[in-house]
Design a protein around this motif. Structure first.
Motif, short mmCIF file in Angstrom:
data_model
loop_
_atom_site.label_atom_id
_atom_site.label_comp_id
_atom_site.label_asym_id
_atom_site.label_seq_id
_atom_site.Cartn_x
_atom_site.Cartn_y
_atom_site.Cartn_z
N UNK A 119 8.83 -23.84 11.62
CA UNK A 119 9.04 -22.68 10.73
C UNK A 119 9.26 -21.40 11.52
N UNK A 120 9.93 -20.45 10.88
CA UNK A 120 10.08 -19.13 11.46
C UNK A 120 8.81 -18.32 11.17
N UNK A 121 8.72 -17.13 11.81
CA UNK A 121 7.57 -16.25 11.61
C UNK A 121 8.04 -14.92 11.05
N UNK A 122 7.56 -14.56 9.88
CA UNK A 122 7.85 -13.25 9.29
C UNK A 122 6.59 -12.75 8.60
N UNK A 123 6.50 -11.44 8.43
CA UNK A 123 5.36 -10.85 7.70
C UNK A 123 5.56 -10.98 6.20
N UNK A 124 6.75 -10.60 5.72
CA UNK A 124 7.01 -10.58 4.29
C UNK A 124 8.50 -10.34 4.08
N UNK A 125 8.88 -10.10 2.83
CA UNK A 125 10.26 -9.76 2.49
C UNK A 125 10.45 -8.25 2.37
N UNK A 126 9.46 -7.48 2.82
CA UNK A 126 9.54 -6.03 2.68
C UNK A 126 10.60 -5.44 3.60
N UNK A 673 -10.74 -0.23 4.33
CA UNK A 673 -9.50 -0.19 3.57
C UNK A 673 -8.80 -1.53 3.45
N UNK A 674 -9.09 -2.32 2.43
CA UNK A 674 -8.30 -3.54 2.19
C UNK A 674 -6.93 -3.20 1.61
N UNK A 675 -5.91 -4.00 1.99
CA UNK A 675 -4.54 -3.77 1.55
C UNK A 675 -3.88 -5.10 1.23
N UNK A 676 -3.15 -5.14 0.11
CA UNK A 676 -2.44 -6.35 -0.33
C UNK A 676 -0.97 -6.02 -0.54
N UNK A 687 2.40 -3.29 -3.80
CA UNK A 687 1.47 -2.87 -2.76
C UNK A 687 0.23 -2.30 -3.42
N UNK A 688 -0.93 -2.74 -2.97
CA UNK A 688 -2.17 -2.19 -3.47
C UNK A 688 -3.17 -2.04 -2.34
N UNK A 689 -3.84 -0.89 -2.26
CA UNK A 689 -4.87 -0.74 -1.24
C UNK A 689 -5.99 0.17 -1.72
N UNK A 703 -1.91 1.78 -6.13
CA UNK A 703 -1.06 0.60 -6.33
C UNK A 703 0.35 1.06 -6.64
N UNK A 704 1.31 0.26 -6.18
CA UNK A 704 2.72 0.61 -6.40
C UNK A 704 3.54 -0.65 -6.59
N UNK A 705 4.37 -0.65 -7.64
CA UNK A 705 5.35 -1.70 -7.88
C UNK A 705 6.74 -1.08 -7.70
N UNK A 706 7.58 -1.74 -6.91
CA UNK A 706 8.95 -1.28 -6.68
C UNK A 706 9.92 -2.41 -6.98
#
Length: 745
Positions: A119-126, A673-676, A687-689, A703-706
């Motif tokens: 597999x490849x390595x990525x953090x996210x689709x952000x 500071x937890x962050x999701x 994004x929520x923290x 929290x933010x939805x985009x």
């Protein structure tokens, strides 16, 4: 460097005269001499022999990650990449193939990135991901062929986009956001990146047939970073000084009319629970931006009633500092094309800091003109107008103009003038501590040799404020020598006691600062380490009579592993003579007296785990003396886990344990500071923290939805809470729904 003197008719303003200052002449002469010595080397582009020819597409291209179109069969191939890290002495082990073509509207690129099984390595689709934490492919373009300014585009292996504007030869400003399309298609042994970049989305010099170009590849599985052209490993693959050439068969097409209108509509509710009864405020606003391309290299940005409610709140940090903390600008309007303003000065002596404009005060309108007047001359001009919200915040106008002239091949001379003017100024404004005006003007010289071995800066600024004359200048210079092994730097600063940059960031005044540093890296040919070596720096503050007030001597040893993990151990000695009363806990308990002297020793460690793991960890520690013969223990950690490419979770914490004599005694406080981050697709993000700050007695939830429903067009839902921890109760709440639309005329 230079000195600006006030003379002439004081009523009608100051006339600026420039005078060489003898006490700073050695630094300036060194930098100018090095520029002259580098002149011959700069005449020839380092990687000029690496060329990729580009010609019009021979068929229609669909952006889907498929290489079967005839246009790609007919395009010239760029391959045989060089390894940059962990070693820079061979070709890359992993194969990367790149082709480019164009039509009347778009520049096209396709890259085939082969990798080892697995597999490849990525953090996210952000969007605008962290370069070192993702398998990725990036393109760096220098469409002026000036080795200094350009654009970057790319994606990670999961298809998350990256785009930014380039400045200073190797820096990428990821706040720049524009319209372009891309796709990534994955196979067991490779992923294919394909993109179409509208000519209207970039700026370039008309009529030239050679652009600087380079391609960069990061593969975490093999810990290999590679580049189409050879680049020494100590430098970024983004270095425009090491680009090859994109050779056009004819000058690129001239883009037609290029005007973009980006309106927004917003609705929101806020409740203040600290009042009785609870105060509710309903919001309903419209506004927006207009982007007008004056030509292919100059852009005008207009904004009316701008809103930044979708911008993330500041990340809180423990505050044990004697001076104002620095929080970076996050508002996109000020970040885009803002490098020419923001780069003046140094980290703690910035003549311009955009957060001074409209933070907490509504902005009515603004305009910015930025870009290239010709190959060697850049301009950036901005004017912003804020509302009148009371005696302490009258209507104010902020004007900034900066010019940058390239000299030699990569060095530059820049000038800046900053004006802050209070409109309809009254006695009530003066009583509230507001100045009628504040102005800063100055010059800066930046040195950058062809191979980045020598870099440096010399800067001089003068402020103009009512009742502040004499000792109203700032002057500083540095010179850095950087090779594969050695990194040597000398920096000195002088800030006069009356130097007043109200639109800048200058946390302290009335000092001389001497700051030498040196480090050396060893590069083993085998083993687990890529490099290791010692580092030393000394930070010495003196008052204007050249008597010591602060001193830090720091020694560290760093280990850089082939897995890209890092570890550092350090020790330091500090001395402080307080220039004003100071509470060492910043809790409002008591203060140490002005003139009291304090010294201590401390030591610590820093560690960052390898980014390839789904589970990541970093920490820093510090233990040692503190003010008033006390002690301080600090432990900072961050744990992360990702379910790639859709979910990433991080938990950061900072713990301080301070032991002092009466009346402070033992003080302990946490910052947690937890962050999701959830990226359902590369167009839908959550994004929520939470931030719990025991020192400031506050819990913040954001929290933010985009949803990027069309290219560069978004819908945001932002919800924010602030709580009192004990007893647990609400301070205030905010809910905002905002929609933007990018409309090309």
């Amino acid at each position: 460097m230079f000195q600006f003197l006030n003379s002439g008719d004081k009523k009608n303003g100051a006339i600026l005269h420039i005078k060489c200052l003898k006490k700073w002449t050695p630094s300036v002469l060194i930098i100018l001499l090095l520029s002259i010595l580098n002149l011959n080397a700069l005449a020839q582009k380092i990687n000029a022999k690496y060329e990729l020819n580009i010609k019009p597409a021979t068929s229609e291209i669909k952006i889907d990650g498929d290489v079967s179109e005839q246009a790609w069969n007919d395009a010239e191939l760029a391959s045989n990449f060089f390894m940059v890290q962990p070693m820079d002495t061979s070709f890359a082990k992993l194969r990367t193939d790149v082709k480019m073509t164009y039509d009347k509207d778009h520049l096209y690129i396709i890259a085939i990135c082969y990798h080892e099984p697995g597999p490849y390595f990525v953090e996210s689709l952000r969007r605008d991901f962290a370069f070192g934490k993702n398998d990725n492919f990036l393109i760096f373009m220098d469409p002026f062929n000036d080795l200094t300014n350009g654009f970057s585009f790319g994606t990670n292996a999961a298809g998350a986009q990256w785009d930014g504007i380039m400045y200073d030869g190797s820096k990428v400003d990821l706040s720049w956001d524009n319209k372009w399309t891309s796709a990534v298609k994955n196979y067991p042994d490779r992923y294919v990146f394909e993109a179409a970049i509208p000519f209207k989305s970039i700026r370039y010099k008309q009529g030239i047939t050679r652009w600087g170009i380079n391609f960069s590849r990061m593969d975490l599985k093999s810990s290999e970073k590679s580049s189409w052209t050879p680049i020494p490993r100590q430098f970024a693959t983004a270095s425009l000084g090491y680009t090859g050439s994109l050779v056009w068969d004819q000058p690129p097409p001239v883009p037609g009319q290029n005007i973009s209108v980006i309106p927004y509509v917003l609705g929101g509710i806020s409740n203040n629970h600290l009042t009785s009864p609870i105060h509710r405020d309903d919001r309903g606003e419209i506004g927006g931006d207009i982007k007008i391309a004056i030509n292919s290299s100059l852009n005008l940005d207009l904004t009316v009633n701008p809103d930044y409610s979708q911008v993330e709140v500041d990340r809180q940090v423990p505050n044990l500092d004697r001076f104002e903390l620095f929080f970076p600008e996050r508002r996109q309007y000020f970040l885009e094309n803002g490098d020419l303003f923001a780069n003046f000065g140094y980290q703690n002596i910035r003549p311009f800091f955009s957060r001074r404009i409209g933070l907490g005060v509504p902005i009515q309108y603004g305009a910015r003109l930025s870009g290239k007047l010709n190959k060697d001359l850049r301009i950036s001009l901005m004017n912003m107008q804020t509302e009148n919200t009371g005696a302490s915040d009258p209507a104010q106008n902020f004007g900034v103009i900066a010019l940058q002239r390239r000299v030699f091949a990569r060095s530059s001379i820049s000038a800046i003038v900053i004006n802050k003017q209070s409109l309809n100024f009254s006695a009530a404004n003066s009583a509230a501590g507001v100045s009628r005006y504040n102005r800063v003007a100055g010059l800066e010289y930046n040195l950058a040799s062809a191979n980045n071995t020598w870099t440096g800066k010399a800067v001089s600024m003068k402020s103009f404020s009512p009742n502040r004359r004499g000792k109203d200048m700032m002057q500083a210079a540095n010179l850095r020598y950087w090779t594969g092994n050695w990194d040597l730097n000398w920096q000195h600063e002088y800030v006069g006691i009356n130097y007043n940059a109200e639109v800048g960031y200058v946390p302290r005044r009335g000092y001389v600062h001497l700051n030498p540093s040196a480090s050396y890296l060893f590069f083993p040919k085998a083993g687990k380490l890529v490099s290791h070596g010692p580092k030393f720096f000394s930070s010495n503050y003196l008052n204007e009579s050249f008597k010591p007030t602060d001193n830090t001597n720091y020694v560290a040893y760093s280990l850089n592993f082939r897995t890209r993990a890092t570890f550092t151990a350090w020790t330091a000695h500090d001395y402080v003579k307080l220039l004003q009363p100071f509470d060492p806990t910043n809790a409002g308990i008591a203060t140490l007296p002005t003139g009291s002297e304090h010294s201590w020793n401390s030591f610590g460690t820093e560690f960052v785990s390898r980014p390839q793991s789904l589970y990541t960890f970093s920490f820093s520690t510090r233990y040692g003396g503190y003010y008033a013969d006390g002690t301080r223990l600090n432990v900072t950690t961050e744990f992360g886990y990702r379910f790639q490419p859709y979910v990433s979770f991080a938990l950061s914490s900072s713990y301080n344990d301070i032991k002092l004599p009466n009346p402070w005694n033992n003080r302990k406080f946490w910052l947690v500071g937890p962050r999701l981050d959830v990226t359902m697709t590369n167009k839908l993000f959550f994004t929520g923290f939470v931030q719990y700050n025991e020192q400031s007695d506050n819990i913040n939830v954001n929290t933010r939805v985009q949803w990027r429903y069309k290219p560069a067009s978004d819908i945001f839902i932002v919800y924010t809470d602030n709580y009192i921890p004990t007893p647990f109760s609400v301070k205030n709440r905010f809910l905002v729904l905002k929609m933007t639309y990018w409309w090309n005329i």
